[in-house]
Design an enzyme around this catalytic site. Structure first.
Site, short mmCIF file in Angstrom:
data_model
loop_
_atom_site.label_atom_id
_atom_site.label_comp_id
_atom_site.label_asym_id
_atom_site.label_seq_id
_atom_site.Cartn_x
_atom_site.Cartn_y
_atom_site.Cartn_z
N HIS A 235 31.43 -11.31 -4.44
CA HIS A 235 30.54 -11.60 -3.31
C HIS A 235 31.09 -12.72 -2.44
CE1 HIS A 235 27.72 -15.01 -5.02
NE2 HIS A 235 28.96 -15.19 -5.38
N HIS B 123 28.60 -19.49 3.57
CA HIS B 123 29.93 -19.40 2.95
C HIS B 123 30.87 -18.54 3.78
CE1 HIS B 123 26.85 -19.98 -0.22
NE2 HIS B 123 27.72 -20.83 -0.71
N ASP C 291 33.22 -16.31 2.55
CA ASP C 291 33.46 -14.98 1.98
C ASP C 291 34.87 -14.49 2.27
OD1 ASP C 291 30.87 -15.08 1.13
OD2 ASP C 291 30.07 -13.74 2.66
N ASP D 215 23.34 -13.13 5.35
CA ASP D 215 23.16 -13.65 3.99
C ASP D 215 22.02 -14.65 4.05
OD1 ASP D 215 23.37 -15.20 1.60
OD2 ASP D 215 25.49 -14.66 1.41
N ASP E 215 21.28 -17.02 2.27
CA ASP E 215 21.60 -18.42 2.01
C ASP E 215 22.08 -19.13 3.27
OD1 ASP E 215 24.41 -18.06 2.30
OD2 ASP E 215 24.72 -17.80 0.15
N ASP F 88 26.09 -16.90 7.53
CA ASP F 88 26.32 -17.21 6.12
C ASP F 88 26.65 -18.69 5.98
OD1 ASP F 88 27.00 -17.06 3.39
OD2 ASP F 88 27.97 -15.12 3.64
N GLU G 56 21.67 -10.86 -0.57
CA GLU G 56 21.54 -12.04 -1.43
C GLU G 56 20.10 -12.54 -1.61
OE1 GLU G 56 23.80 -13.19 -3.37
OE2 GLU G 56 25.72 -12.52 -2.53
N HIS H 296 26.53 -9.97 -1.68
CA HIS H 296 27.24 -9.80 -0.41
C HIS H 296 28.47 -8.91 -0.53
CE1 HIS H 296 27.43 -12.02 3.72
NE2 HIS H 296 27.55 -10.71 3.85
#
Length: 301
Positions: A138, A123, A125, A224, A226, A121, A273, A99
């Protein structure tokens, strides 16, 4: 007029500890990306992959911001590719890579333009070298693009046209403590998986698009993989249970496409990712290709 999508691969895995995500761009192409985009009704120009030396050939250097000079080199070149594609009236689709490549996407997209961003995402980031528990970049691309912490002096990373108040997260579900505090103190808008559970994915994405598009020239969409539940997309380096389902993900990206049909908002997109080493029969790459097509206009009917 038919949209032309300019595909560029950024096969970079400097931003993460687990190797393999550098093969993501090849895996997504192998997953019939070109056919998926054709089904979306767009023309495609594939610019190939940026040349990225293997991480094993380099020293990570500063443990608080690993491979920073290498990431600067890749993202600077990627930013030029993205900006040139937009100048040519094409829509850049960046295939990651980890990322951290989104730094280049955002810088290129915001060159000579005010932009927002929708961030799909698990997360945030939004770590910086000062706050990151791992030093993996990332986990820092939004902080870098906004000039947070040490990134304030890293001009190559700063997306000058990106407005903090026009950034909307969709589907967050895991954040570091310092990251939580930083997001709360920011002007960004964060919708978690709990918001999706309570309200449904389409109303959440519609609200995120309202935030991202208010008073700007267009938006960047960062996906992303994930963000999806690992039962759906196992081939990612940082899986977190409780993510979006396959159908929720398609509904979300179809909502982006619907808004784009109404108002021509989408300037650029990245899909990141995908790690084929951790995948099962290229499932995650296939979903990545499908979701990119959904964002770019593919419909059931």
């Amino acid at each position: 007029m038919t949209r032309t999508v300019y595909v560029v691969g950024a096969p970079m895995d400097y931003g993460a500890d687990r190797r393999g995500v550098d093969m993501g761009s090849s895996a997504i192409r192998y997953a019939d990306l070109s056919d998926e985009l054709a089904a979306a009704g767009v023309e495609t120009v594939d610019g190939g992959d940026l040349l990225v030396p293997r991480a094993e050939e380099r020293d990570p250097g500063d443990e608080s911001a690993k491979f920073l000079p290498e990431i600067e080199d890749v993202c600077t070149r990627l930013a030029d590719e993205v900006a040139d594609a937009i100048d040519s009236d094409n829509t850049p689709l960046v295939l990651g890579g980890d990322h951290a490549v989104a730094i280049g996407s955002l810088v290129g997209c915001s060159r000579d333009a005010d932009i927002g961003a929708v961030w799909f995402d698990a997360h945030g980031d939004f770590n910086t070298p000062e706050t990151s528990p791992s030093g993996n970049i990332h986990g820092m691309p939004l902080a870098a693009a906004l000039g947070e912490g040490r990134f304030e002096t890293e001009e190559w990373a700063n997306a000058s046209g990106l407005r903090e108040e026009n950034i909307a997260y969709v589907g967050l579900r895991t954040l570091d403590d310092t990251e939580k505090d930083a997001i709360r103190a920011s002007d960004m808008t964060a919708y978690t998986m709990s918001d999706i559970d309570e309200r449904g994915v389409i109303p959440v994405v519609e609200d995120a698009l309202d935030v991202a598009t208010a008073g700007v020239d267009g938006i960047h969409v960062s996906l992303d993989l994930d963000w999806l539940d690992p039962d759906e997309a196992p081939g990612v380096g940082t899986p977190v249970r409780g993510g979006a389902t396959y159908r929720e993900a398609h509904a979300a990206l179809e909502t982006v496409a619907e808004r784009d049909r109404e108002a021509d908002i989408l300037r650029s997109m990245d899909v990141v990712e995908v790690n084929p080493i951790l995948d099962e029969s290229n499932r995650t790459a296939e979903i990545a290709a499908e979701l990119a097509a959904s964002a770019l206009g593919k419909r059931i009917l």
